[in-house]
Design a protein around this motif. Structure first.
Motif, short mmCIF file in Angstrom:
data_model
loop_
_atom_site.label_atom_id
_atom_site.label_comp_id
_atom_site.label_asym_id
_atom_site.label_seq_id
_atom_site.Cartn_x
_atom_site.Cartn_y
_atom_site.Cartn_z
N THR A 94 52.07 56.86 -51.62
CA THR A 94 52.94 57.14 -50.70
C THR A 94 54.50 57.17 -51.59
O THR A 94 55.58 57.89 -51.45
N GLY A 147 59.44 50.19 -45.25
CA GLY A 147 58.48 49.09 -45.10
C GLY A 147 57.09 49.14 -44.69
O GLY A 147 56.76 50.07 -44.05
N GLU A 196 43.20 49.01 -55.68
CA GLU A 196 43.50 47.91 -54.53
C GLU A 196 42.45 48.07 -53.47
O GLU A 196 42.25 49.14 -52.84
N SER A 247 52.15 51.95 -50.59
CA SER A 247 51.10 52.22 -51.43
C SER A 247 51.78 53.05 -52.58
O SER A 247 52.84 54.02 -52.48
N CYS A 263 55.10 48.82 -54.76
CA CYS A 263 53.82 49.39 -54.58
C CYS A 263 52.53 48.35 -54.54
O CYS A 263 52.64 47.11 -54.62
N GLU A 306 54.61 52.54 -39.02
CA GLU A 306 54.23 52.83 -37.67
C GLU A 306 53.26 51.75 -37.08
O GLU A 306 53.06 51.83 -35.99
#
Ligand code: NDP
Length: 504
Positions: free
Chosen positions: A227, A146, A373, A224, A246, A175
């Motif tokens: 990723t 997430g 974005e 994103s 995303c 994180e």
């Protein structure tokens, strides 16, 4: 009751990291960096839990899910304060986010049996001797990776549906939001203490990658596009399926007949709430030429009194992820360099970790402020000749997530909503689709694939099982070596009657 901010997730891990308050830099808690061994152990325990959870009668799973939603509702202030501390978002916004998550848990729990349970289907004339049914079975263990921007609502959009479908879940929060993620997991353990049906993996991207490679039965990724590609490559190792939620570059379209005050109000909220760190936030606004200047004035008027901060009166918080400020800066600079103008704010609005509201006008469609974005409290406003030109420009994007349309004419609005290349569209409001649990949520293109929420979301975390039961002998047994030429003739005559007529 879950009381501590610090979870025990760092026990046994060789490395740890601290989660920091983005406004003050103060540590929120210390968390483990899960390595291959820890991830494998967590997934192995989840596998045992999955067997137990899937074996529970549906009614018991439902009762436990409802107990979880009740727990979250009762302790909403506690989790909201933690969300405020860890991501910087205002407490009231955090409460709203938890309430939305609760609505989804409730819906998933109450509808899982109906959506996924056995359904009879028609067998058709060729298989008329068969009773046919389809049901949806749990996958086993689902890994949920997430983001930090909506650290409760977003993961719960996958977690609740995966759990309700009978899976165990291993959750890897960002994180930047491990404390909130840990709290969520602990809250579930309060109501389901028997097995780690929902468990936690913390760390950086590498720990997420290890989860994707761990042999879980599906990965639900939200984050994103960049990723998502890495996660997909990691999933490919074991042919692990994946749902990818995303980024976006959502557009809000304002028709000449729209209620301009309502549209301006919604646009401001859609663009600025959560400091614009919203995948379905409003980033581009296309406005009918006739009302463009009036709308721009209304927009600027509404934005004037709004400000970011860490205090209770602030309208939105700091940028959660320090690196995002650079992206916002680049987009504003690019817009200005291409001939755009800042109607409100500009580069001076950036005062780390805060970014004040920015309204950009006359920005060419080729600018990164329009194409990429931004994920900040900015919006571009562009005049268009008609709603259909607005749709055309909105669709000229690699993303396809959400969007909104403001128009009084219902038919025109519905036609535009259908024509928008997005998974979800709100008419005369923003992001409302996210609050309707029975609606699917997801996008296409760089916004990802697959759906969470609603019946589609439940099915996303299950596998279809088709069963036929022969209830009488067939008139002609086609799947036998005893089949004769006369049998074939009969079936070909029937096929010609049923399917062979000329189609006009
Ligand atoms: P990131 O892509 O940076 O990270 C998302 C998650 O992936 C984090 O948990 C991150 O961990 C983890 N991760 C990072 N690298 C890897 C890797 N190699 N393998 C596996 N996992 C990895 O996104 P953000 O957290 O910055 O979230 C913002 C993005 O999410 C925006 O683009 C936004 O639009 C999108 N989003 C989409 C939503 C949707 O529903 N469509 C909803 C909410 C956000 P870590 O943080 O520890 O690096």
């Amino acid at each position: 009751m879950v009381t501590t901010m610090r979870t025990s997730s760092h026990q046994g891990t060789a490395k740890t990291f601290d989660s920091l308050n983005p406004a003050t830099g103060e540590p929120i808690g210390t968390f483990g960096v899960f390595g291959e061994h820890e991830v494998a152990e967590t997934v192995a325990r989840a596998r045992e839990a999955a067997q137990w959870w899937a074996g529970l009668p549906g009614k018991e799973r439902k009762a436990r899910m409802l107990a979880w939603k009740s727990y979250l509702t009762r302790y909403i202030m506690r989790i909201a304060e933690l969300m405020h501390a860890e991501t910087g978002k205002p407490v009231a916004d955090a409460q709203l986010e938890v309430l939305l998550a609760v609505v989804h848990i409730d819906w998933a729990a109450k509808n899982a049996a109906k959506v996924l349970g056995p359904h009879k289907v028609r067998s058709g004339i060729v298989a008329i001797n068969q009773v046919s049914s389809v049901e949806y079975q749990p996958l086993g263990v689902v890994g949920v990776i997430g983001p930090w921007n909506y650290p409760v609502f977003t993961p719960v959009g996958s977690i609740a549906y995966a759990l309700a479908a009978g899976n165990a879940v291993v959750f890897k929060p960002s994180e930047f939001s491990p404390a909130v993620g840990g709290w969520l997991v602990s809250s579930f353990a309060e109501v389901v203490p028997e097995y780690p049906v929902l468990s936690l993996v913390t760390g950086f991207g590498e720990s997420g990658s290890l989860l994707a490679k761990s042999g879980v039965d599906k990965i639900a990724f939200t984050g994103s596009t960049k990723t998502a590609k890495k996660v997909m490559a990691a999933c490919a190792e074991n042919l692990t399926p994946m749902v990818a939620e995303c980024g976006g570059k959502d557009a809000l379209l304002v028709s000449a007949d729209a209620d301009l005050d309502a549209a301006a109000d919604a646009a401001v909220w859609g663009a600025l709430s959560n400091a614009g760190q919203t995948c379905i936030g409003v980033e581009r606004i296309y406005v009918a030429q006739d009302i463009y200047h009036t709308f721009l004035e209304k927009l600027a008027e509404r934005v004037k009194g709004l400000r970011p901060g860490d205090d209770r009166e602030a309208n939105y918080g700091p940028m959660t992820m320090p690196g995002q400020v650079e992206v916002i800066e680049q987009h504003i600079a690019d817009a200005m360099a291409c001939g755009g103008r800042a109607v409100v704010g500009g580069l001076g609005s950036i005062r780390k970790p805060y970014v004040g509201p920015v309204i950009l006008a006359d920005v060419p469609e080729s600018s990164t402020a329009i194409t990429d974005e931004t994920f900040g409290p900015t919006m571009t406003v562009t005049p268009v000749s008609s709603l259909s030109e607005g749709v055309k420009l909105a669709n000229n994007s690699k993303y396809g997530l959400g969007g909104s349309i403001f128009a009084k004419n219902k038919n025109a609005a519905m036609a535009a909503a259908r024509a928008l290349n997005s998974g979800m569209t709100s008419i005369n409001s923003v992001i409302s689709f996210a609050s309707v649990p029975s609606l699917p949520f997801g996008g296409s293109g760089d916004s990802g694939f697959g759906r969470i929420h609603g019946a589609d979301g439940l099915r996303e975390f299950s596998k279809a099982k088709a069963i036929t039961r022969q209830r009488m002998k067939p008139m002609v047994n086609l799947t036998s070596f005893t089949r004769t030429d006369a049998d074939m003739k009969k079936i070909l005559t029937l096929a010609s009657l049923l399917h062979g007529r000329k189609y006009k």
